[in-house]
Design a protein around this motif. Structure first.
Motif, PDB file in Angstrom:
ATOM      1  N   SER A  63       4.610 -50.080  32.716  1.00 57.40           N
ATOM      2  CA  SER A  63       5.480 -49.541  33.817  1.00 57.40           C
ATOM      3  C   SER A  63       5.479 -48.008  33.764  1.00 57.40           C
ATOM      4  N   ASP A  70       2.315 -46.734  39.055  1.00 56.67           N
ATOM      5  CA  ASP A  70       3.338 -46.345  40.319  1.00 56.67           C
ATOM      6  C   ASP A  70       4.221 -47.622  40.601  1.00 56.67           C
ATOM      7  N   ARG A  95      14.014 -56.456  36.039  1.00 49.31           N
ATOM      8  CA  ARG A  95      14.365 -55.033  35.221  1.00 49.31           C
ATOM      9  C   ARG A  95      13.794 -55.257  34.035  1.00 49.31           C
ATOM     10  N   ARG A 125       4.227 -47.274  52.799  1.00 46.36           N
ATOM     11  CA  ARG A 125       5.045 -46.317  51.942  1.00 46.36           C
ATOM     12  C   ARG A 125       4.309 -44.989  51.572  1.00 46.36           C
ATOM     13  N   GLU A 149       5.621 -42.042  48.941  1.00 42.76           N
ATOM     14  CA  GLU A 149       6.959 -42.184  48.465  1.00 42.76           C
ATOM     15  C   GLU A 149       7.384 -42.947  47.267  1.00 42.76           C
ATOM     16  N   PRO A 150       8.112 -42.907  46.700  1.00 43.89           N
ATOM     17  CA  PRO A 150       8.360 -43.763  45.390  1.00 43.89           C
ATOM     18  C   PRO A 150       8.623 -45.165  45.763  1.00 43.89           C
ATOM     19  N   ASP A 196      10.793 -47.193  44.712  1.00 47.19           N
ATOM     20  CA  ASP A 196      12.072 -47.470  44.249  1.00 47.19           C
ATOM     21  C   ASP A 196      12.591 -48.898  44.512  1.00 47.19           C
ATOM     22  N   GLU A 197      13.701 -49.241  43.875  1.00 49.71           N
ATOM     23  CA  GLU A 197      14.482 -50.574  44.022  1.00 49.71           C
ATOM     24  C   GLU A 197      14.687 -50.811  45.543  1.00 49.71           C
ATOM     25  N   TRP A 254      13.255 -49.931  48.266  1.00 50.82           N
ATOM     26  CA  TRP A 254      12.255 -50.276  48.720  1.00 50.82           C
ATOM     27  C   TRP A 254      11.514 -51.683  48.721  1.00 50.82           C
TER      28      TRP A 254
END
Length: 411
Positions: free
Chosen positions: A135, A139, A283, A325, A328-329, A331-332, A334
């Motif tokens: 991870s 990306d 997670r 996307r 852009e990251p 992230d959670e 998204w």
């Protein structure tokens, strides 16, 4: 170039990997088996893919077997009565044909294509500790392996998962030598045979490693007369049991199966699992996040034949979200929004499938019965397998069911 890791080489993982590869992403795909091991291994599913899911494959140029696989133009329902009778027996026509390709053929072929096109293919059974390491260098990490340790990262969504136990015992046999259904000798159809209080028998034509074949698929209510496959290891015994149960509960199907023989020694499968919707974000111990794909996060019972269809639709939805996307990251927020967009489709499958697992209410029995004399209703029901959202318009509410039947009768 954004780097993406996909763990799991089934319908969704491979379709997504090949789609991202075509868009210029640097994709690594992890599989616990090689293409050859998949091709020569045990059958994995009873996939029947309807028009929308097939179109997602066509859009990516992945419909390699379309000209070889049987074209399934209808979907029929029979209900077993006493002493071999069939009080209900009809077939609806599909607007666009469906097809089934043995996943041993498709996944092996797609995996080889991914590697030939320059994709990084890693043969390794990934553990959570592996993903914790990876991870940090990718990306985005997507988990599309629906069994094993990795699934435990995604917590069960109790509100969306009404069942805690398997609702059916599953038994599959791939066969050659099945005769045609005399009611529709001119075209192929999936046949759904409902045996009240006992379970269901599904029969569908497919393309397997040895060419054209048919899948015999029993779904038995746990503890009932169909729940007899769990200790069976011998493929011949599995087929023999399958045929004996057909003779007892669906003699009209057994009549065309007298010459049936297994396609190969790995042409049987048995098991069971509880239908479950899970939290889409996993997670990792080191704090990284992974996004669950298809049946990792929405696993329905196969009674409505939606598994590979949902996997295809999920892969298509995720592909669009990833491309949109940009830089852009991932992230959670998204990840959750991406799953929610897929859930807007998947929720209809889950609702319908869970409804089909229970005893049908009176208005549904009326609907299935009336379809035999109302071709428009039979066709509407059959096409719901392609678009389960349509069942909201007539299936769950007795008044809507009555309105559909009245309208069809008036026509």
């Amino acid at each position: 170039m954004r780097k993406i890791l996909i763990v799991g080489a089934g319908q969704s993982g491979l379709q997504l990997a090949l789609g991202l590869q075509a868009q210029g992403y640097e994709v690594t795909l992890m599989s616990n088996r090689t293409a050859d091991e998949i091709r020569t291994g045990r059958v994995m599913s009873t996939q029947c893919m309807f028009h929308t899911a097939l179109q997602h494959e066509r859009d990516l140029g992945l419909n390699f077997w379309e000209s070889q696989a049987p074209k399934i133009e209808g979907l029929g329902v029979s209900v077993a009565g006493p002493e071999g009778a069939r009080p209900i027996d009809w077939v609806g026509r599909l607007d666009g044909y469906a097809q089934s390709v043995d996943q041993r053929v498709k996944m092996a072929g797609w995996m080889e294509t991914f590697a030939q096109r320059g994709g990084q293919l890693v043969i390794h059974g990934a553990a959570v500790s592996d993903l914790d390491y990876f991870s940090r260098t990718y990306d985005l990490v997507l988990v599309a392996a629906g069994k094993g340790e990795l699934v435990s990262m995604f917590g069960r969504d109790a509100e969306r998962s009404p069942y805690t136990e398997p609702q059916r015992a599953l038994a599959v046999a791939y066969v050659h030598g099945l005769g045609p259904r005399p009611e529709h000798p001119g075209f192929d159809a999936v046949r759904c045979n409902l045996v009240p209080g006992v379970g269901e028998l599904f029969i569908m034509p497919t393309l397997t490693t040895s060419g054209r074949a048919d899948i015999l698929f029993w779904e038995g209510i746990p503890g009932g007369p169909l729940d007899v496959f769990s200790g069976v290891k011998d493929p011949a015994e599995h087929l023999s049991l399958t045929l004996k149960l057909m003779e007892r509960f669906t003699p009209w199907e057994h009549a065309r199966a007298t010459k049936a023989e297994l396609t190969d020694a790995n042409g049987t499968l048995a098991g069971r699992y509880a239908p479950t919707v899970r939290n889409p974000v996993g997670r990792l111990p080191g704090g990284g996040l992974v996004l669950g794909v298809a049946d990792v996060v929405v696993a329905n019972d196969p009674i409505t034949g939606q598994g590979s269809n949902s996997a295809s639709k999920c892969a298509a939805a995720y592909l669009a979200a990833i491309v949109e996307r940009g830089e852009e990251p991932f992230d959670e927020a998204w990840m959750r929004a991406t799953f929610d967009a897929y859930w807007d489709t998947a929720r209809h499958v889950t609702k319908w499938t869970n409804a089909m697992l229970g005893a049908p209410p009176e208005h549904v029995l009326n609907l299935i019965g009336a379809a035999g004399g109302l071709p428009a209703v039979a066709d509407r029901f059959a096409n719901g397998f392609n678009d389960p959202a349509d069942f909201e318009n007539y299936f769950y509410d007795p008044e809507k069911t009555e309105a559909l039947l009245e309208g069809a009768a008036a026509q």
